[in-house]
Design a protein around this motif. Structure first.
Motif, PDB file in Angstrom:
ATOM      1  N   ALA A 146     -15.564  43.287 -16.919  1.00 45.26           N
ATOM      2  CA  ALA A 146     -16.315  42.103 -16.536  1.00 45.26           C
ATOM      3  C   ALA A 146     -17.078  41.554 -17.816  1.00 45.26           C
ATOM      4  CB  ALA A 146     -17.223  42.583 -15.346  1.00 45.26           C
ATOM      5  N   SER A 147     -17.778  40.441 -17.558  1.00 43.43           N
ATOM      6  CA  SER A 147     -18.718  39.636 -18.322  1.00 43.43           C
ATOM      7  C   SER A 147     -19.890  39.326 -17.725  1.00 43.43           C
ATOM      8  CB  SER A 147     -17.896  38.761 -19.185  1.00 43.43           C
ATOM      9  OG  SER A 147     -17.065  39.251 -20.153  1.00 43.43           O
ATOM     10  N   LEU A 148     -21.066  39.396 -18.478  1.00 43.99           N
ATOM     11  CA  LEU A 148     -22.139  38.689 -17.695  1.00 43.99           C
ATOM     12  C   LEU A 148     -22.121  37.285 -17.842  1.00 43.99           C
ATOM     13  CD1 LEU A 148     -25.292  40.802 -18.293  1.00 43.99           C
ATOM     14  CD2 LEU A 148     -24.634  40.143 -16.057  1.00 43.99           C
ATOM     15  N   ASP A 149     -22.451  36.313 -16.954  1.00 39.30           N
ATOM     16  CA  ASP A 149     -22.541  34.844 -16.999  1.00 39.30           C
ATOM     17  C   ASP A 149     -23.982  34.464 -16.309  1.00 39.30           C
ATOM     18  OD1 ASP A 149     -22.216  32.240 -17.299  1.00 39.30           O
ATOM     19  OD2 ASP A 149     -20.610  32.166 -16.079  1.00 39.30           O
ATOM     20  N   GLY A 150     -24.992  34.453 -16.986  1.00 40.19           N
ATOM     21  CA  GLY A 150     -26.305  34.189 -16.264  1.00 40.19           C
ATOM     22  C   GLY A 150     -26.358  35.302 -15.256  1.00 40.19           C
ATOM     23  N   ASP A 151     -26.549  34.886 -13.963  1.00 41.54           N
ATOM     24  CA  ASP A 151     -27.069  35.955 -13.035  1.00 41.54           C
ATOM     25  C   ASP A 151     -25.665  36.381 -12.195  1.00 41.54           C
ATOM     26  OD1 ASP A 151     -29.616  35.613 -13.137  1.00 41.54           O
ATOM     27  OD2 ASP A 151     -29.829  33.946 -11.755  1.00 41.54           O
ATOM     28  N   ASN A 152     -24.591  36.012 -12.738  1.00 39.30           N
ATOM     29  CA  ASN A 152     -23.281  36.363 -12.238  1.00 39.30           C
ATOM     30  C   ASN A 152     -22.468  37.407 -13.123  1.00 39.30           C
ATOM     31  OD1 ASN A 152     -23.701  34.477  -9.787  1.00 39.30           O
ATOM     32  ND2 ASN A 152     -23.090  32.639 -11.213  1.00 39.30           N
ATOM     33  N   LEU A 153     -21.805  38.194 -12.559  1.00 43.67           N
ATOM     34  CA  LEU A 153     -20.855  38.904 -13.059  1.00 43.67           C
ATOM     35  C   LEU A 153     -19.262  38.620 -12.926  1.00 43.67           C
ATOM     36  CD1 LEU A 153     -21.069  41.819 -14.682  1.00 43.67           C
ATOM     37  CD2 LEU A 153     -20.365  42.971 -12.739  1.00 43.67           C
ATOM     38  N   VAL A 154     -18.719  38.233 -13.920  1.00 44.20           N
ATOM     39  CA  VAL A 154     -17.472  37.675 -14.109  1.00 44.20           C
ATOM     40  C   VAL A 154     -16.415  39.027 -13.891  1.00 44.20           C
ATOM     41  CG1 VAL A 154     -15.656  36.315 -14.976  1.00 44.20           C
ATOM     42  CG2 VAL A 154     -18.198  35.769 -15.096  1.00 44.20           C
ATOM     43  N   LEU A 155     -15.656  39.107 -12.874  1.00 38.66           N
ATOM     44  CA  LEU A 155     -14.817  40.209 -12.682  1.00 38.66           C
ATOM     45  C   LEU A 155     -13.484  39.887 -13.309  1.00 38.66           C
ATOM     46  CD1 LEU A 155     -16.107  41.922  -9.223  1.00 38.66           C
ATOM     47  CD2 LEU A 155     -16.425  42.593 -11.806  1.00 38.66           C
ATOM     48  N   LYS A 156     -12.894  40.403 -14.131  1.00 38.68           N
ATOM     49  CA  LYS A 156     -11.360  39.926 -14.533  1.00 38.68           C
ATOM     50  C   LYS A 156     -10.559  40.780 -13.904  1.00 38.68           C
ATOM     51  CE  LYS A 156     -14.089  39.111 -18.725  1.00 38.68           C
ATOM     52  NZ  LYS A 156     -14.375  39.760 -20.170  1.00 38.68           N
ATOM     53  N   LYS A 157      -9.418  39.912 -13.798  1.00 39.90           N
ATOM     54  CA  LYS A 157      -8.050  40.466 -12.928  1.00 39.90           C
ATOM     55  C   LYS A 157      -6.966  40.674 -14.138  1.00 39.90           C
ATOM     56  CE  LYS A 157     -10.182  39.985  -9.067  1.00 39.90           C
ATOM     57  NZ  LYS A 157     -10.863  41.152  -8.273  1.00 39.90           N
ATOM     58  N   TYR A 158      -7.102  40.360 -15.268  1.00 42.81           N
ATOM     59  CA  TYR A 158      -6.282  40.506 -16.332  1.00 42.81           C
ATOM     60  C   TYR A 158      -6.758  41.817 -16.974  1.00 42.81           C
ATOM     61  CZ  TYR A 158      -9.438  37.399 -18.841  1.00 42.81           C
ATOM     62  OH  TYR A 158     -10.806  36.721 -19.188  1.00 42.81           O
ATOM     63  N   PHE A 159      -6.066  42.162 -18.299  1.00 38.44           N
ATOM     64  CA  PHE A 159      -6.208  43.591 -19.013  1.00 38.44           C
ATOM     65  C   PHE A 159      -5.829  43.324 -20.274  1.00 38.44           C
ATOM     66  CE2 PHE A 159      -5.758  44.769 -14.406  1.00 38.44           C
ATOM     67  CZ  PHE A 159      -6.887  45.562 -14.195  1.00 38.44           C
ATOM     68  N   HIS A 160      -6.800  42.799 -21.339  1.00 34.67           N
ATOM     69  CA  HIS A 160      -6.622  42.395 -22.587  1.00 34.67           C
ATOM     70  C   HIS A 160      -7.563  43.402 -23.394  1.00 34.67           C
ATOM     71  CE1 HIS A 160      -4.386  38.984 -20.887  1.00 34.67           C
ATOM     72  NE2 HIS A 160      -5.177  38.221 -21.130  1.00 34.67           N
ATOM     73  N   ILE A 161      -6.822  44.188 -24.136  1.00 37.93           N
ATOM     74  CA  ILE A 161      -7.650  45.187 -24.908  1.00 37.93           C
ATOM     75  C   ILE A 161      -7.731  44.809 -26.298  1.00 37.93           C
ATOM     76  CG2 ILE A 161      -7.826  47.630 -25.328  1.00 37.93           C
ATOM     77  CD1 ILE A 161      -8.050  46.870 -22.451  1.00 37.93           C
ATOM     78  N   GLY A 162      -8.918  44.985 -26.714  1.00 43.98           N
ATOM     79  CA  GLY A 162      -9.268  44.794 -28.047  1.00 43.98           C
ATOM     80  C   GLY A 162      -9.039  45.866 -28.917  1.00 43.98           C
ATOM     81  N   ILE A 163      -8.705  45.938 -30.226  1.00 48.51           N
ATOM     82  CA  ILE A 163      -8.431  47.153 -31.057  1.00 48.51           C
ATOM     83  C   ILE A 163      -8.981  46.756 -32.213  1.00 48.51           C
ATOM     84  CG2 ILE A 163      -6.830  48.653 -32.151  1.00 48.51           C
ATOM     85  CD1 ILE A 163      -6.785  48.696 -29.151  1.00 48.51           C
ATOM     86  N   ALA A 164      -9.932  47.620 -32.646  1.00 47.91           N
ATOM     87  CA  ALA A 164     -10.878  47.481 -34.040  1.00 47.91           C
ATOM     88  C   ALA A 164      -9.781  47.790 -34.970  1.00 47.91           C
ATOM     89  CB  ALA A 164     -11.894  48.097 -33.819  1.00 47.91           C
ATOM     90  N   VAL A 165      -9.591  47.056 -36.050  1.00 44.65           N
ATOM     91  CA  VAL A 165      -8.745  47.209 -37.261  1.00 44.65           C
ATOM     92  C   VAL A 165      -9.615  47.431 -38.633  1.00 44.65           C
ATOM     93  CG1 VAL A 165      -6.661  46.572 -38.397  1.00 44.65           C
ATOM     94  CG2 VAL A 165      -6.865  46.295 -36.048  1.00 44.65           C
ATOM     95  N   ASP A 166      -9.498  48.190 -39.378  1.00 40.96           N
ATOM     96  CA  ASP A 166     -10.224  48.281 -40.673  1.00 40.96           C
ATOM     97  C   ASP A 166      -9.348  47.809 -41.785  1.00 40.96           C
ATOM     98  OD1 ASP A 166     -11.720  49.341 -42.653  1.00 40.96           O
ATOM     99  OD2 ASP A 166     -10.883  51.200 -43.019  1.00 40.96           O
ATOM    100  N   THR A 167      -9.791  46.610 -42.062  1.00 44.34           N
ATOM    101  CA  THR A 167      -9.110  45.883 -43.417  1.00 44.34           C
ATOM    102  C   THR A 167     -10.128  46.193 -44.519  1.00 44.34           C
ATOM    103  OG1 THR A 167     -10.092  43.992 -43.151  1.00 44.34           O
ATOM    104  CG2 THR A 167      -8.247  44.333 -41.457  1.00 44.34           C
ATOM    105  N   PRO A 168      -9.379  45.645 -45.848  1.00 42.05           N
ATOM    106  CA  PRO A 168     -10.040  45.679 -46.911  1.00 42.05           C
ATOM    107  C   PRO A 168     -11.333  44.975 -47.284  1.00 42.05           C
ATOM    108  CG  PRO A 168      -7.808  45.611 -47.342  1.00 42.05           C
ATOM    109  CD  PRO A 168      -7.726  45.599 -45.827  1.00 42.05           C
TER     110      PRO A 168
END
Length: 444
Positions: A295-317
Protein backbone atom coordinates in the motif's frame (compact mmCIF):
# COMPACT_ATOMS: atom_id res chain seq x y z
CA UNK A 1 -20.40 51.56 41.66
CA UNK A 2 -17.05 51.03 43.26
CA UNK A 3 -14.44 53.76 43.22
CA UNK A 4 -12.89 54.70 39.85
CA UNK A 5 -9.12 54.98 39.93
CA UNK A 6 -6.61 56.27 37.43
CA UNK A 7 -4.01 54.11 35.68
CA UNK A 8 -1.11 56.22 34.47
CA UNK A 9 2.14 55.67 32.58
CA UNK A 10 4.85 54.79 35.11
CA UNK A 11 8.51 55.82 34.99
CA UNK A 12 9.74 55.05 31.46
CA UNK A 13 13.26 56.37 31.83
CA UNK A 14 12.54 59.96 30.98
CA UNK A 15 11.33 59.21 27.46
CA UNK A 16 8.84 61.63 25.94
CA UNK A 17 6.45 61.43 23.01
CA UNK A 18 6.44 57.64 23.14
CA UNK A 19 3.81 56.27 20.72
CA UNK A 20 1.09 53.82 21.72
CA UNK A 21 1.34 50.88 19.31
CA UNK A 22 -1.19 48.46 20.81
CA UNK A 23 -4.25 48.42 23.08
CA UNK A 24 -4.23 45.26 25.18
CA UNK A 25 -7.67 45.70 26.77
CA UNK A 26 -11.00 47.28 25.97
CA UNK A 27 -13.76 48.91 27.97
CA UNK A 28 -15.51 46.32 30.15
CA UNK A 29 -12.53 43.98 30.43
CA UNK A 30 -11.58 42.70 33.88
CA UNK A 31 -7.88 43.06 34.55
CA UNK A 32 -5.58 41.76 37.23
CA UNK A 33 -2.90 43.73 38.98
CA UNK A 34 0.16 44.18 36.71
CA UNK A 35 -1.73 43.03 33.62
CA UNK A 36 -0.76 44.99 30.50
CA UNK A 37 -3.10 47.77 29.42
CA UNK A 38 -1.30 49.27 26.42
CA UNK A 39 2.00 48.78 24.64
CA UNK A 40 4.41 51.67 24.12
CA UNK A 41 7.40 51.73 21.83
CA UNK A 42 10.33 54.11 22.17
CA UNK A 43 13.52 54.21 20.13
CA UNK A 44 15.15 51.93 22.70
CA UNK A 45 12.51 49.44 23.80
CA UNK A 46 8.97 48.15 23.64
CA UNK A 47 7.15 48.11 26.99
CA UNK A 48 3.73 47.48 28.42
CA UNK A 49 1.94 49.77 30.87
CA UNK A 50 0.64 47.53 33.67
CA UNK A 51 -2.56 47.91 35.63
CA UNK A 52 -1.61 49.21 39.10
CA UNK A 53 -4.52 47.33 40.70
CA UNK A 54 -7.24 44.83 39.83
CA UNK A 55 -10.57 45.99 38.48
CA UNK A 56 -12.86 46.60 35.51
CA UNK A 57 -11.79 48.93 32.68
CA UNK A 58 -14.45 51.63 32.49
CA UNK A 59 -12.74 54.09 30.17
CA UNK A 60 -9.66 54.10 27.92
CA UNK A 61 -7.97 57.46 27.60
CA UNK A 62 -5.56 56.49 24.81
CA UNK A 63 -5.75 55.14 21.29
CA UNK A 64 -3.17 53.63 18.94
CA UNK A 65 -0.89 56.38 17.63
CA UNK A 66 -1.15 58.68 20.65
CA UNK A 67 2.19 59.87 22.06
CA UNK A 68 2.66 59.87 25.81
CA UNK A 69 5.21 60.51 28.55
CA UNK A 70 5.53 59.52 32.19
CA UNK A 71 2.34 60.29 34.12
CA UNK A 72 -0.01 60.27 31.13
CA UNK A 73 -3.50 58.96 31.92
CA UNK A 74 -4.10 55.53 30.38
CA UNK A 75 -7.43 54.34 31.72
CA UNK A 76 -10.06 54.68 34.41
CA UNK A 77 -10.48 51.42 36.28
CA UNK A 78 -13.23 50.47 38.71
CA UNK A 79 -11.24 48.89 41.51
CA UNK A 80 -12.61 45.59 42.84
CA UNK A 81 -11.11 42.81 44.92
CA UNK A 82 -8.90 40.17 43.33
CA UNK A 83 -11.42 37.34 43.86
CA UNK A 84 -14.12 39.15 41.96
CA UNK A 85 -11.67 40.12 39.23
CA UNK A 86 -10.59 36.51 38.71
CA UNK A 87 -14.21 35.37 38.44
CA UNK A 88 -15.09 38.06 35.91
CA UNK A 89 -11.84 37.72 33.95
CA UNK A 90 -12.14 33.96 33.41
CA UNK A 91 -14.29 34.16 30.26
CA UNK A 92 -12.55 37.32 29.09
CA UNK A 93 -9.13 35.69 29.12
CA UNK A 94 -10.09 33.41 26.26
CA UNK A 95 -11.02 36.25 23.92
CA UNK A 96 -7.58 36.78 22.31
CA UNK A 97 -7.67 33.27 20.87
CA UNK A 98 -11.28 33.45 19.65
CA UNK A 99 -10.53 34.51 16.04
CA UNK A 100 -8.52 31.31 15.47
CA UNK A 101 -10.97 28.80 14.07
CA UNK A 102 -9.18 25.64 15.19
CA UNK A 103 -6.77 26.25 18.08
CA UNK A 104 -6.69 22.51 18.81
CA UNK A 105 -4.62 22.03 15.67
CA UNK A 106 -1.84 24.28 16.93
CA UNK A 107 0.68 21.37 17.03
CA UNK A 108 0.67 21.53 13.20
CA UNK A 109 2.26 24.95 13.50
CA UNK A 110 6.07 25.08 13.86
CA UNK A 111 7.20 23.92 17.22
CA UNK A 112 9.44 25.98 19.52
CA UNK A 113 9.62 29.71 18.93
CA UNK A 114 12.75 31.77 19.40
CA UNK A 115 11.95 35.06 21.13
CA UNK A 116 13.91 37.97 22.46
CA UNK A 117 15.06 38.45 26.02
CA UNK A 118 12.41 41.13 26.43
CA UNK A 119 9.66 38.64 25.63
CA UNK A 120 10.95 36.13 28.13
CA UNK A 121 10.58 38.73 30.89
CA UNK A 122 6.93 39.50 30.08
CA UNK A 123 4.62 38.80 33.04
CA UNK A 124 2.81 35.48 32.67
CA UNK A 125 -0.52 37.09 33.52
CA UNK A 126 -0.59 38.83 30.14
CA UNK A 127 -1.65 35.51 28.67
CA UNK A 128 -4.83 33.56 29.29
CA UNK A 129 -3.45 32.11 32.50
CA UNK A 130 -1.89 28.96 31.03
CA UNK A 131 1.84 28.41 31.17
CA UNK A 132 3.71 29.11 27.98
CA UNK A 133 5.75 26.28 26.45
CA UNK A 134 9.53 26.25 26.96
CA UNK A 135 11.43 28.74 24.85
CA UNK A 136 14.40 27.67 22.73
CA UNK A 137 17.12 30.32 22.64
CA UNK A 138 19.71 30.63 19.92
CA UNK A 139 22.54 33.13 20.09
CA UNK A 140 22.11 34.26 16.49
CA UNK A 141 18.40 34.82 17.05
CA UNK A 142 19.09 37.27 19.87
CA UNK A 143 21.06 39.70 17.73
CA UNK A 144 19.11 42.95 17.24
CA UNK A 145 18.89 42.60 13.47
CA UNK A 146 17.56 39.03 13.81
CA UNK A 147 14.86 39.56 16.46
CA UNK A 148 11.34 39.72 14.91
CA UNK A 149 9.67 43.11 15.36
CA UNK A 150 6.74 42.48 17.73
CA UNK A 151 5.46 43.65 21.10
CA UNK A 152 5.87 41.49 24.23
CA UNK A 153 2.19 40.56 24.28
CA UNK A 154 2.32 39.43 20.66
CA UNK A 155 5.44 37.39 21.43
CA UNK A 156 3.66 35.65 24.30
CA UNK A 157 0.57 35.08 22.13
CA UNK A 158 2.70 33.57 19.34
CA UNK A 159 4.67 31.46 21.78
CA UNK A 160 1.49 29.93 23.21
CA UNK A 161 0.40 28.95 19.69
CA UNK A 162 3.86 27.62 18.81
CA UNK A 163 4.34 30.18 16.02
CA UNK A 164 7.86 31.11 14.96
CA UNK A 165 7.71 34.89 14.51
CA UNK A 166 10.75 34.74 12.22
CA UNK A 167 8.45 33.28 9.56
CA UNK A 168 6.02 36.21 9.63
CA UNK A 169 6.03 39.57 7.90
CA UNK A 170 4.48 42.34 9.94
CA UNK A 171 1.62 44.38 8.51
CA UNK A 172 1.91 47.29 10.95
CA UNK A 173 4.06 50.40 10.69
CA UNK A 174 7.73 49.61 10.23
CA UNK A 175 6.99 45.92 9.68
CA UNK A 176 5.79 45.32 13.23
CA UNK A 177 4.01 41.97 13.70
CA UNK A 178 0.53 42.27 15.21
CA UNK A 179 -1.70 39.72 16.90
CA UNK A 180 -3.81 39.64 13.74
CA UNK A 181 -0.71 38.70 11.71
CA UNK A 182 -0.15 35.73 14.04
CA UNK A 183 -3.81 34.69 13.80
CA UNK A 184 -3.78 34.92 10.00
CA UNK A 185 -0.61 32.83 9.86
CA UNK A 186 -2.19 30.11 12.00
CA UNK A 187 -5.29 30.09 9.79
CA UNK A 188 -3.13 29.65 6.69
CA UNK A 189 -1.22 26.78 8.27
CA UNK A 190 -4.46 25.07 9.30
CA UNK A 191 -5.75 25.49 5.75
CA UNK A 192 -2.48 24.16 4.34
CA UNK A 193 -1.60 27.48 2.74
CA UNK A 194 1.59 28.35 4.59
CA UNK A 195 4.96 26.67 4.83
CA UNK A 196 6.13 25.85 8.31
CA UNK A 197 9.45 24.85 9.73
CA UNK A 198 8.10 21.28 9.85
CA UNK A 199 8.50 21.25 6.08
CA UNK A 200 12.10 22.26 6.39
CA UNK A 201 14.08 19.37 7.81
CA UNK A 202 10.98 18.07 9.58
CA UNK A 203 11.03 20.99 12.05
CA UNK A 204 14.18 19.63 13.65
CA UNK A 205 15.76 23.07 14.25
CA UNK A 206 19.17 21.54 13.58
CA UNK A 207 22.38 23.46 14.09
CA UNK A 208 24.16 24.55 10.90
CA UNK A 209 26.47 21.96 9.37
CA UNK A 210 29.99 22.49 10.78
CA UNK A 211 32.39 24.21 8.42
CA UNK A 212 35.86 22.74 8.89
CA UNK A 213 39.12 23.38 7.09
CA UNK A 214 40.22 19.74 7.00
CA UNK A 215 43.44 20.57 5.13
CA UNK A 216 44.95 22.17 8.22
CA UNK A 217 44.96 18.77 9.93
CA UNK A 218 46.63 16.83 7.12
CA UNK A 219 46.52 15.86 3.46
CA UNK A 220 43.07 15.54 1.87
CA UNK A 221 41.51 14.72 -1.49
CA UNK A 222 38.20 16.09 -2.78
CA UNK A 223 35.96 13.54 -4.49
CA UNK A 224 32.66 14.88 -5.91
CA UNK A 225 29.55 12.86 -5.16
CA UNK A 226 28.12 10.98 -8.12
CA UNK A 227 24.81 12.10 -9.56
CA UNK A 228 23.16 8.92 -8.26
CA UNK A 229 24.41 9.55 -4.73
CA UNK A 230 23.21 13.15 -4.83
CA UNK A 231 19.72 12.11 -5.91
CA UNK A 232 19.45 9.05 -3.69
CA UNK A 233 20.94 10.92 -0.73
CA UNK A 234 18.24 13.60 -0.89
CA UNK A 235 15.52 10.95 -1.21
CA UNK A 236 16.89 8.91 1.68
CA UNK A 237 17.11 11.97 3.91
CA UNK A 238 13.52 12.94 3.12
CA UNK A 239 12.27 9.40 3.75
CA UNK A 240 14.19 9.05 7.02
CA UNK A 241 12.96 12.30 8.58
CA UNK A 242 9.40 12.09 7.17
CA UNK A 243 8.51 8.45 7.87
CA UNK A 244 8.32 7.05 11.41
CA UNK A 245 10.53 3.99 10.90
CA UNK A 246 10.37 0.87 13.06
CA UNK A 247 12.35 -2.28 12.25
CA UNK A 248 11.21 -5.81 13.04
CA UNK A 249 13.92 -8.52 13.10
CA UNK A 250 13.47 -12.25 12.53
CA UNK A 251 15.26 -15.32 11.17
CA UNK A 252 14.18 -17.82 8.53
CA UNK A 253 15.39 -21.41 8.38
CA UNK A 254 16.39 -21.77 4.72
CA UNK A 255 18.16 -25.11 5.00
CA UNK A 256 15.72 -26.94 2.68
CA UNK A 257 15.33 -23.93 0.42
CA UNK A 258 19.08 -23.70 -0.14
CA UNK A 259 19.30 -27.43 -0.91
CA UNK A 260 16.48 -27.06 -3.43
CA UNK A 261 18.12 -23.99 -4.97
CA UNK A 262 21.40 -25.83 -5.49
CA UNK A 263 19.58 -28.75 -7.09
CA UNK A 264 17.86 -26.36 -9.50
CA UNK A 265 21.24 -24.90 -10.39
CA UNK A 266 22.56 -28.31 -11.28
CA UNK A 267 19.56 -29.03 -13.50
CA UNK A 268 19.33 -25.60 -15.13
CA UNK A 269 22.82 -24.34 -15.88
CA UNK A 270 21.74 -21.59 -18.30
CA UNK A 271 20.12 -19.51 -15.56
CA UNK A 272 21.62 -18.73 -12.17
CA UNK A 273 18.95 -19.11 -9.51
CA UNK A 274 19.87 -16.95 -6.51
CA UNK A 275 18.27 -16.91 -3.05
CA UNK A 276 16.86 -13.49 -3.93
CA UNK A 277 14.27 -14.90 -6.35
CA UNK A 278 12.95 -17.16 -3.59
CA UNK A 279 12.70 -14.07 -1.39
CA UNK A 280 10.73 -12.28 -4.12
CA UNK A 281 8.21 -15.12 -4.35
CA UNK A 282 7.94 -15.35 -0.55
CA UNK A 283 7.41 -11.58 -0.26
CA UNK A 284 4.62 -11.71 -2.86
CA UNK A 285 2.91 -14.43 -0.84
CA UNK A 286 3.22 -12.32 2.34
CA UNK A 287 1.89 -9.22 0.56
CA UNK A 288 -1.17 -11.18 -0.57
CA UNK A 289 -1.81 -12.35 2.99
CA UNK A 290 -1.16 -8.92 4.54
CA UNK A 291 -2.30 -6.34 1.96
CA UNK A 292 -1.59 -3.30 4.16
CA UNK A 293 2.08 -3.86 3.32
CA UNK A 294 1.28 -3.53 -0.39
CA UNK A 295 0.00 0.00 0.00
CA UNK A 296 0.85 3.71 -0.05
CA UNK A 297 -0.41 6.68 1.95
CA UNK A 298 -2.31 9.34 0.00
CA UNK A 299 -3.37 12.02 2.46
CA UNK A 300 -6.00 10.43 4.71
CA UNK A 301 -6.41 7.43 2.40
CA UNK A 302 -4.52 4.16 2.12
CA UNK A 303 -4.04 3.05 -1.49
CA UNK A 304 -4.15 -0.76 -1.56
CA UNK A 305 -2.47 -2.13 -4.69
CA UNK A 306 -3.68 -5.20 -6.53
CA UNK A 307 -0.42 -5.68 -8.44
CA UNK A 308 2.92 -6.95 -7.16
CA UNK A 309 5.94 -5.00 -8.45
CA UNK A 310 9.05 -5.60 -6.32
CA UNK A 311 11.99 -3.17 -6.17
CA UNK A 312 15.45 -4.71 -5.83
CA UNK A 313 18.30 -2.59 -4.46
CA UNK A 314 21.34 -2.96 -6.74
CA UNK A 315 24.82 -1.89 -5.68
CA UNK A 316 26.60 -0.08 -8.52
CA UNK A 317 29.99 1.69 -8.65
CA UNK A 318 28.15 5.05 -8.59
CA UNK A 319 25.74 4.23 -5.78
CA UNK A 320 22.52 2.41 -4.98
CA UNK A 321 19.68 2.12 -7.51
CA UNK A 322 16.37 0.27 -7.16
CA UNK A 323 15.02 -1.20 -10.42
CA UNK A 324 11.56 -2.78 -10.30
CA UNK A 325 10.56 -6.30 -11.35
CA UNK A 326 6.92 -6.23 -12.45
CA UNK A 327 4.08 -8.71 -12.00
CA UNK A 328 6.18 -11.02 -9.85
CA UNK A 329 3.12 -13.04 -8.80
CA UNK A 330 2.72 -14.44 -12.34
CA UNK A 331 6.37 -15.35 -12.99
CA UNK A 332 8.30 -18.47 -12.09
CA UNK A 333 11.73 -18.76 -10.50
CA UNK A 334 13.61 -19.10 -13.80
CA UNK A 335 11.86 -16.13 -15.43
CA UNK A 336 12.49 -13.97 -12.38
CA UNK A 337 16.14 -15.08 -12.31
CA UNK A 338 16.64 -14.07 -15.95
CA UNK A 339 14.93 -10.68 -15.45
CA UNK A 340 16.86 -10.01 -12.25
CA UNK A 341 20.21 -10.74 -13.92
CA UNK A 342 19.36 -8.55 -16.93
CA UNK A 343 18.06 -5.56 -14.96
CA UNK A 344 20.99 -5.70 -12.51
CA UNK A 345 23.44 -5.66 -15.43
CA UNK A 346 21.70 -2.65 -16.98
CA UNK A 347 21.85 -0.89 -13.60
CA UNK A 348 25.61 -1.37 -13.31
CA UNK A 349 26.07 -0.23 -16.92
CA UNK A 350 23.97 2.92 -16.29
CA UNK A 351 21.43 1.85 -18.90
CA UNK A 352 18.30 1.83 -16.76
CA UNK A 353 15.41 3.95 -17.98
CA UNK A 354 13.27 6.01 -15.57
CA UNK A 355 10.28 3.71 -16.11
CA UNK A 356 12.31 0.74 -14.86
CA UNK A 357 12.64 2.36 -11.43
CA UNK A 358 9.00 3.38 -10.98
CA UNK A 359 5.84 1.69 -9.76
CA UNK A 360 7.34 -0.45 -7.01
CA UNK A 361 5.08 -1.81 -4.24
CA UNK A 362 7.72 -3.17 -1.86
CA UNK A 363 11.54 -3.22 -1.89
CA UNK A 364 14.17 -5.77 -0.95
CA UNK A 365 17.72 -4.82 0.00
CA UNK A 366 19.98 -7.86 0.20
CA UNK A 367 23.45 -7.72 1.75
CA UNK A 368 23.68 -11.48 2.04
CA UNK A 369 26.55 -11.69 -0.40
CA UNK A 370 28.62 -9.25 1.67
CA UNK A 371 27.98 -9.93 5.34
CA UNK A 372 26.42 -8.56 8.48
CA UNK A 373 23.83 -9.89 10.89
CA UNK A 374 21.10 -7.22 10.72
CA UNK A 375 20.50 -3.61 9.66
CA UNK A 376 17.76 -1.00 9.39
CA UNK A 377 16.85 -0.36 5.74
CA UNK A 378 15.25 3.00 4.89
CA UNK A 379 11.77 2.82 3.39
CA UNK A 380 11.53 3.80 -0.28
CA UNK A 381 8.64 6.30 -0.30
CA UNK A 382 5.81 6.11 -1.22
CA UNK A 383 6.06 2.46 -0.18
CA UNK A 384 5.31 1.59 3.44
CA UNK A 385 7.83 -1.20 4.07
CA UNK A 386 11.17 -2.61 2.94
CA UNK A 387 12.88 -5.93 3.67
CA UNK A 388 16.57 -6.10 4.52
CA UNK A 389 18.39 -9.41 4.19
CA UNK A 390 21.77 -10.18 5.75
CA UNK A 391 24.24 -13.06 5.33
CA UNK A 392 22.90 -16.51 6.23
CA UNK A 393 24.69 -18.39 8.98
CA UNK A 394 24.64 -22.01 10.14
CA UNK A 395 23.44 -22.20 13.74
CA UNK A 396 22.50 -24.95 16.18
CA UNK A 397 18.72 -25.03 16.43
CA UNK A 398 16.73 -27.14 18.89
CA UNK A 399 14.39 -29.51 17.01
CA UNK A 400 12.64 -30.90 20.04
CA UNK A 401 15.13 -33.60 20.88
CA UNK A 402 18.53 -32.21 19.99
CA UNK A 403 20.39 -29.25 18.54
CA UNK A 404 20.83 -29.62 14.78
CA UNK A 405 22.76 -27.39 12.36
CA UNK A 406 20.38 -25.17 10.36
CA UNK A 407 21.06 -22.42 7.84
CA UNK A 408 19.41 -19.29 9.25
CA UNK A 409 18.72 -16.14 7.21
CA UNK A 410 18.46 -12.80 9.13
CA UNK A 411 15.48 -10.65 8.10
CA UNK A 412 15.11 -6.93 8.87
CA UNK A 413 11.71 -5.41 8.05
CA UNK A 414 11.44 -1.61 8.29
CA UNK A 415 7.87 -0.34 8.20
CA UNK A 416 5.93 2.94 8.31
CA UNK A 417 4.36 3.05 11.77
CA UNK A 418 1.62 5.37 10.51
CA UNK A 419 0.25 2.47 8.47
CA UNK A 420 1.57 -0.69 10.13
CA UNK A 421 1.74 -1.54 13.81
CA UNK A 422 4.23 -3.82 15.52
CA UNK A 423 1.90 -6.82 15.74
CA UNK A 424 1.25 -6.75 11.99
CA UNK A 425 4.99 -6.47 11.28
CA UNK A 426 5.72 -9.45 13.55
CA UNK A 427 3.07 -11.52 11.77
CA UNK A 428 4.44 -10.52 8.37
CA UNK A 429 8.01 -11.56 9.17
CA UNK A 430 6.84 -14.74 10.90
CA UNK A 431 4.81 -15.73 7.85
CA UNK A 432 7.71 -14.82 5.56
CA UNK A 433 10.00 -17.08 7.60
CA UNK A 434 7.43 -19.91 7.37
CA UNK A 435 7.23 -19.63 3.60
CA UNK A 436 11.01 -19.59 3.20
CA UNK A 437 11.27 -22.54 5.55
CA UNK A 438 8.67 -24.60 3.65
CA UNK A 439 8.35 -23.63 -0.02
CA UNK A 440 5.22 -25.76 -0.34
CA UNK A 441 3.37 -22.82 1.23
CA UNK A 442 3.88 -20.95 -2.04
CA UNK A 443 1.48 -23.42 -3.65
CA UNK A 444 -1.29 -22.78 -1.11
Amino acid sequence: MAELKEARVPDIGGSKDVPVIELLVKVGDAVKKDQGLVTLESDKATMEVPAPFAGIVRELKLKVGDEVAEGALVAMIEAIDATTTAAVAAPVAEKPAAPISAPATAPAVPAPVVVSAAASATPANVSSGTRSPPVAFAADGLMPDKVPYASPSVRVFARELGVDLAQLSGSERGGRISKEDVQNFVKKVIAGGAATSAGNGGGLNLLPWPQVDFAKFGAIELQPLSRIKKISGANLHRNWVSIPHVTQFNEADITEMEAFRKKLGEEQKDVKVTPLVFLIKAVVAALKKYPQFNASLDGDNLVLKKYFHIGIAVDTPDGLVVPVLRDCESKGLFELSSELAAISARAREKKLGPAEMQGGCFSISSLGGIGGTAFTPIINAPEVAILGVSKSLTKPVWNGSEFAPRLMLPLSLSYDHRVIDGAAAARFTAYLAQVLGDLRRLLV
